[in-house]
Write an enzyme that holds these catalytic residues in place. Structure first.
Site, PDB file in Angstrom:
ATOM      1  N   CYS A 101       0.994  -1.012   0.009  1.00 41.46           N
ATOM      2  CA  CYS A 101      -0.222   0.094   0.249  1.00 41.46           C
ATOM      3  C   CYS A 101       0.525   1.021  -0.356  1.00 41.46           C
ATOM      4  O   CYS A 101       0.725   2.169  -1.338  1.00 41.46           O
ATOM      5  CB  CYS A 101      -1.075   0.021   1.400  1.00 41.46           C
ATOM      6  SG  CYS A 101      -2.397   1.251   1.016  1.00 41.46           S
ATOM      7  N   GLY A 125       1.437  10.364   8.479  1.00 33.81           N
ATOM      8  CA  GLY A 125       0.623   9.858  10.348  1.00 33.81           C
ATOM      9  C   GLY A 125       1.953   8.737  10.304  1.00 33.81           C
ATOM     10  O   GLY A 125       1.724   8.119  11.394  1.00 33.81           O
ATOM     11  N   CYS A 193      -6.403  -4.628   6.985  1.00 29.65           N
ATOM     12  CA  CYS A 193      -8.236  -3.135   6.412  1.00 29.65           C
ATOM     13  C   CYS A 193      -9.238  -3.641   5.287  1.00 29.65           C
ATOM     14  O   CYS A 193     -10.597  -4.285   5.664  1.00 29.65           O
ATOM     15  CB  CYS A 193      -7.641  -1.982   6.196  1.00 29.65           C
ATOM     16  SG  CYS A 193      -7.421  -1.298   4.287  1.00 29.65           S
TER      17      CYS A 193
END
Length: 363
Positions: A101, A125, A193
């Protein structure tokens, strides 16, 4: 500076964006929509890239007073991350989808669109640090994510910023609370996810189907049958479908997977020790490949141990000899090279593991 802040809806990316606003930059927030099918991604407070996360990110952007957009990368995510994940397991490999990803979505598709729109940098982040263009571990060793960023090129790193890498996670939460961000206490996400159930084997089975094979011992004797090599990974001990421990009473582990023949071999824990690795498609984060043997430290899992080694570029492959063995290393994992440094280990490069060997360690 014109900054595109990737906002997942979690506390880390929220504080990263806030710090860029404080620094006086022209910040725009963006959330990546990675699925068009409701329920296809994990939802709730422990999610990642879900509808709830998009709403959380938008609320943070409102508090920060910055423009906010949702960009649809669902098709690209399916092709470059989900399909890659499935096909890798079908080949008997053990991939890391977070690495893919970062490599193909956040710092490829998103990165390219950001530069095309005139942004100078992409901010995330992630817990990592950049020092004079060099990627280093985060201050918070427990949260360090330099491993999953080691696939980035020097050019990509020139247009990246990781504003929270110098701060421990508890302080990030405290800062978010002081700023009045509703995500201050939002739990971290730990699961993949795009597997809502958390059951990787079921997810893979639904997409790969039944590909029967055998489980054999070190001598080649058939112990059991199975429905596909995608249900196994190197070092696995449970769920092997075999009667029990070996004749010596010791547990048995998956030691080799041959996707072409559908054969899964099991053996003793000692058979999992490897002293040499070969990796394809090496990437060197500083932009230049080593010209000879390189003393370094090697890590093969996101939060795994490191061991000292000698790495060398041989043709278009990376050859790594370990000073002490690593256990249970699988094809498809990413090996990351570090230069140990008291101020924060520096990432030197990475490669995808294609082979392992139990040859003698480097003396």
């Amino acid at each position: 500076m014109k900054v595109l802040a990737a906002m997942s809806g979690g506390v880390d990316s929220s504080v990263a964006a806030a710090r860029m606003v404080d620094a006086g930059h022209d910040v725009v927030g963006v959330h990546l929509a990675l699925s068009t099918a409701p329920g296809a991604l994990r939802t709730g407070s422990r999610g990642c890239c879900s509808k709830e996360d998009a709403s959380d990110a938008r609320r943070v952007a409102d508090v920060l007073g910055i423009p906010f957009y949702v960009w649809d990368f669902a098709e690209r995510f399916k092709e470059d991350v989900i399909d890659d994940f499935v096909s890798s397991y079908a080949r008997g490999e053990t991939p890391n989808p977070c690495i893919r990803c970062n490599q193909r979505i956040k710092f490829s598709a998103l990165y390219a669109k950001a530069l095309a729109l005139g942004f100078d940098v992409v901010v995330t982040g992630h817990y990592a640090r950049l020092s004079e263009g060099r990627l280093r571990r985060a201050v918070d060793q427990d949260k360090d994510q330099s491993y999953v960023l080691a696939v980035l090129t020097a050019e990509q790193l020139r247009h990246a910023m990781f504003p929270i890498g110098d701060t421990p996670k508890p302080q990030i939460r405290e800062e978010a609370s002081r700023r009045g961000l509703a995500v201050a206490d939002k739990p971290d996400s730990h699961d993949i996810c795009f597997i809502p159930s958390g059951n990787t084997q079921t997810f893979l089975g639904e997409r790969i189907g039944v590909r029967r094979g055998t489980v054999v011992d070190a001598a080649g004797a058939v112990l059991a049958t199975h429905d596909g090599v995608h249900g196994f990974t190197i070092g696995q001990r449970k769920g092997l479908g075999i009667p029990g421990p070996g004749p010596d009473g010791r547990p048995r582990y998956v030691t080799a997977i041959d996707a072409e023949t559908g054969t899964v071999r099991v053996g003793d824990v000692a058979d999992l020790q490897v002293h040499a690795l070969t990796g394809r498609a090496p990437i060197f984060t500083a932009g230049t490949a080593p010209t000879g043997p390189l003393e370094c430290a090697v890590q093969v899992r996101a939060h795994g141990e490191t061991t000292s080694a000698v790495a060398e570029l041989v043709g278009d492959e990376l050859s790594v000899r370990l000073h002490s063995p690593l256990r249970g290393v699988a094809r498809g994992q990413t090996l990351v090279l570090y230069r140990p440094d008291p101020d924060g280990d520096e990432v030197l490069g990475s490669a995808t593991i294609t082979a392992t060997s139990a040859c003698s360690p480097v003396s």
